[in-house]
Design an enzyme around this catalytic site. Structure first.
Site, PDB file in Angstrom:
ATOM      1  N   GLY A  71       0.785  -1.234   0.000  1.00  0.00           N
ATOM      2  CA  GLY A  71       0.000   0.000   0.000  1.00  0.00           C
ATOM      3  C   GLY A  71       0.814   1.281   0.000  1.00  0.00           C
ATOM      4  O   GLY A  71       0.334   2.323   0.441  1.00  0.00           O
ATOM      5  N   ASN A 123       1.535   3.007  -2.597  1.00  0.00           N
ATOM      6  CA  ASN A 123       0.854   3.936  -3.510  1.00  0.00           C
ATOM      7  C   ASN A 123      -0.410   4.524  -2.876  1.00  0.00           C
ATOM      8  O   ASN A 123      -0.737   5.684  -3.101  1.00  0.00           O
ATOM      9  CB  ASN A 123       0.541   3.253  -4.844  1.00  0.00           C
ATOM     10  CG  ASN A 123       1.763   3.214  -5.743  1.00  0.00           C
ATOM     11  OD1 ASN A 123       2.198   4.240  -6.246  1.00  0.00           O
ATOM     12  ND2 ASN A 123       2.341   2.028  -5.889  1.00  0.00           N
ATOM     13  N   MET A 177      -3.711  -6.903  -7.273  1.00  0.00           N
ATOM     14  CA  MET A 177      -3.170  -8.011  -8.058  1.00  0.00           C
ATOM     15  C   MET A 177      -4.248  -8.984  -8.528  1.00  0.00           C
ATOM     16  O   MET A 177      -4.100 -10.202  -8.393  1.00  0.00           O
ATOM     17  CB  MET A 177      -2.106  -8.745  -7.233  1.00  0.00           C
ATOM     18  CG  MET A 177      -0.953  -7.872  -6.808  1.00  0.00           C
ATOM     19  SD  MET A 177      -0.087  -7.145  -8.218  1.00  0.00           S
ATOM     20  CE  MET A 177       1.149  -6.162  -7.373  1.00  0.00           C
ATOM     21  N   ILE A 208      -6.952  -9.346 -11.933  1.00  0.00           N
ATOM     22  CA  ILE A 208      -7.384  -8.720 -13.187  1.00  0.00           C
ATOM     23  C   ILE A 208      -8.905  -8.652 -13.208  1.00  0.00           C
ATOM     24  O   ILE A 208      -9.587  -9.642 -12.916  1.00  0.00           O
ATOM     25  CB  ILE A 208      -6.788  -9.473 -14.397  1.00  0.00           C
ATOM     26  CG1 ILE A 208      -5.276  -9.221 -14.425  1.00  0.00           C
ATOM     27  CG2 ILE A 208      -7.436  -9.018 -15.704  1.00  0.00           C
ATOM     28  CD1 ILE A 208      -4.528  -9.952 -15.502  1.00  0.00           C
ATOM     29  N   ASN A 235      -5.074   2.823 -13.093  1.00  0.00           N
ATOM     30  CA  ASN A 235      -4.131   1.834 -12.559  1.00  0.00           C
ATOM     31  C   ASN A 235      -2.720   2.391 -12.647  1.00  0.00           C
ATOM     32  O   ASN A 235      -2.396   3.091 -13.601  1.00  0.00           O
ATOM     33  CB  ASN A 235      -4.217   0.549 -13.404  1.00  0.00           C
ATOM     34  CG  ASN A 235      -3.233  -0.515 -12.960  1.00  0.00           C
ATOM     35  OD1 ASN A 235      -3.120  -0.822 -11.763  1.00  0.00           O
ATOM     36  ND2 ASN A 235      -2.500  -1.095 -13.900  1.00  0.00           N
ATOM     37  N   HIS A 263       1.123   1.204 -13.095  1.00  0.00           N
ATOM     38  CA  HIS A 263       1.901   0.039 -13.520  1.00  0.00           C
ATOM     39  C   HIS A 263       3.390   0.410 -13.492  1.00  0.00           C
ATOM     40  O   HIS A 263       3.772   1.474 -13.976  1.00  0.00           O
ATOM     41  CB  HIS A 263       1.480  -0.397 -14.929  1.00  0.00           C
ATOM     42  CG  HIS A 263       2.214  -1.614 -15.381  1.00  0.00           C
ATOM     43  ND1 HIS A 263       1.891  -2.879 -14.930  1.00  0.00           N
ATOM     44  CD2 HIS A 263       3.290  -1.754 -16.188  1.00  0.00           C
ATOM     45  CE1 HIS A 263       2.734  -3.754 -15.459  1.00  0.00           C
ATOM     46  NE2 HIS A 263       3.591  -3.097 -16.221  1.00  0.00           N
ATOM     47  N   ALA A 317       8.890   7.748  -9.478  1.00  0.00           N
ATOM     48  CA  ALA A 317       7.836   7.812 -10.503  1.00  0.00           C
ATOM     49  C   ALA A 317       6.440   7.531  -9.933  1.00  0.00           C
ATOM     50  O   ALA A 317       5.588   8.419  -9.910  1.00  0.00           O
ATOM     51  CB  ALA A 317       8.167   6.845 -11.642  1.00  0.00           C
TER      52      ALA A 317
HETATM   53  C1  GAR Z   1       3.584  -1.175  -7.298  1.00  0.00           C
HETATM   54  O1  GAR Z   1       4.884  -1.164  -7.799  1.00  0.00           O
HETATM   55  C2  GAR Z   1       2.580  -1.172  -8.436  1.00  0.00           C
HETATM   56  O2  GAR Z   1       2.964  -0.391  -9.522  1.00  0.00           O
HETATM   57  C3  GAR Z   1       2.577  -2.632  -8.809  1.00  0.00           C
HETATM   58  O3  GAR Z   1       2.638  -3.314  -7.576  1.00  0.00           O
HETATM   59  C4  GAR Z   1       3.286  -2.513  -6.597  1.00  0.00           C
HETATM   60  C5  GAR Z   1       2.387  -2.343  -5.403  1.00  0.00           C
HETATM   61  O4  GAR Z   1       3.017  -1.668  -4.356  1.00  0.00           O
HETATM   62  N1  GAR Z   1       1.432  -2.969  -9.604  1.00  0.00           N
HETATM   63  C6  GAR Z   1       1.448  -3.830 -10.605  1.00  0.00           C
HETATM   64  O5  GAR Z   1       2.423  -4.480 -10.912  1.00  0.00           O
HETATM   65  C7  GAR Z   1       0.126  -3.974 -11.348  1.00  0.00           C
HETATM   66  N2  GAR Z   1       0.321  -4.634 -12.609  1.00  0.00           N
HETATM   67  P1  GAR Z   1       2.210  -0.965  -3.190  1.00  0.00           P
HETATM   68  O6  GAR Z   1       1.208  -1.983  -2.630  1.00  0.00           O
HETATM   69  O7  GAR Z   1       3.266  -0.622  -2.178  1.00  0.00           O
HETATM   70  O8  GAR Z   1       1.517   0.250  -3.751  1.00  0.00           O
END
Ligand code: GAR
Length: 203
Positions: free
Chosen positions: A14, A16, A93, A95, A110, A112, A182
């Site tokens: 989490g 993000n 995670m 789809i 989303n 990525h 980023a």
């Molecule tokens: C992040 O790097 C996000 O971009 C990626 O998973 C991570 C989650 O981190 N998402 C994907 O790969 C989706 N295809 P977080 O739970 O710390 O935000």
């Protein structure tokens, strides 16, 4: 001020989600407010982050519900009950089917961890993405925020930011740098852009 209501869908750490919460505090995200966090994993640390910030949480487990249809029906009922305007997938995670994405055109975004169209689509998630980038030998990678449609990682791009790859990078060091330089920047910026558009359309 009237704000767009945001639901954030998570599965893991989490960070993000945290970037969105911090952007609200810093008044960089002003047109939208995170009102609901939904996790598809009971032990996702993202749930703790939401609780600490006083945000309502829900956990929806596909296995317990027995089918994708029942899982998505539950997500849809939570989204409707909470009057959600924008759905942010932040490390979610699972789809989502066409049935789900078609119900919210230009309302699901989303993040990525690569520069789409590189290293994206089915099987490219989390650390796998950075491993693939290192295996290929690219010198620049980054992150993308895009609208979600029926094509995995194929919806319209909203924002991208490039990050240099270093010779001694591991998937872990690269993941951390892509997040810091980023993802945590462009996700709140893109959320603000989308929420501002929604408020404007509403008039
Ligand atoms: C992040 O790097 C996000 O971009 C990626 O998973 C991570 C989650 O981190 N998402 C994907 O790969 C989706 N295809 P977080 O739970 O710390 O935000």
């Amino acid at each position: 001020m009237n704000k767009a209501r945001i639901a954030v869908l998570v599965s893991g750490g989490g960070t993000n989600l945290q970037a969105l919460i911090d952007a609200e505090k810093a008044e960089k995200l002003v047109s939208g407010k995170v009102e609901l966090v939904i996790s598809n994993k009971a032990d996702a640390f993202a749930l703790e982050r939401a609780k600490s910030a006083g945000i309502k949480t829900e956990t929806v487990i596909k296995k317990q519900l027995g089918s994708t249809e029942a899982f998505e029906a539950k997500l849809m009922s939570l989204i409707s009950e909470n009057n959600i305007d924008v759905i942010v997938l932040a490390g979610f995670m699972s789809i989502l089917s066409e049935n789900f994405t078609k119900a919210y055109p230009k309302r699901i975004i989303n993040v990525h961890p690569s520069l789409i169209p590189s290293f994206c689509g089915k099987g490219f998630y989390g650390l796998n993405v950075h491993k693939a980038a290192l295996d290929y030998g690219v010198k620049v990678t980054g992150a993308t925020v895009h609208f979600v449609n029926e094509i995995t990682d194929g919806g319209e791009i909203i924002m991208q930011k490039a990050v240099s790859v270093r010779d001694n990078d591991t998937p872990e060091t690269l993941q951390k740098r892509v997040m810091r330089l980023a993802e945590w920047k462009i996700l709140p910026e893109a959320a603000e852009q989308v929420c501002a558009r929604i408020l404007k359309e509403r008039g």
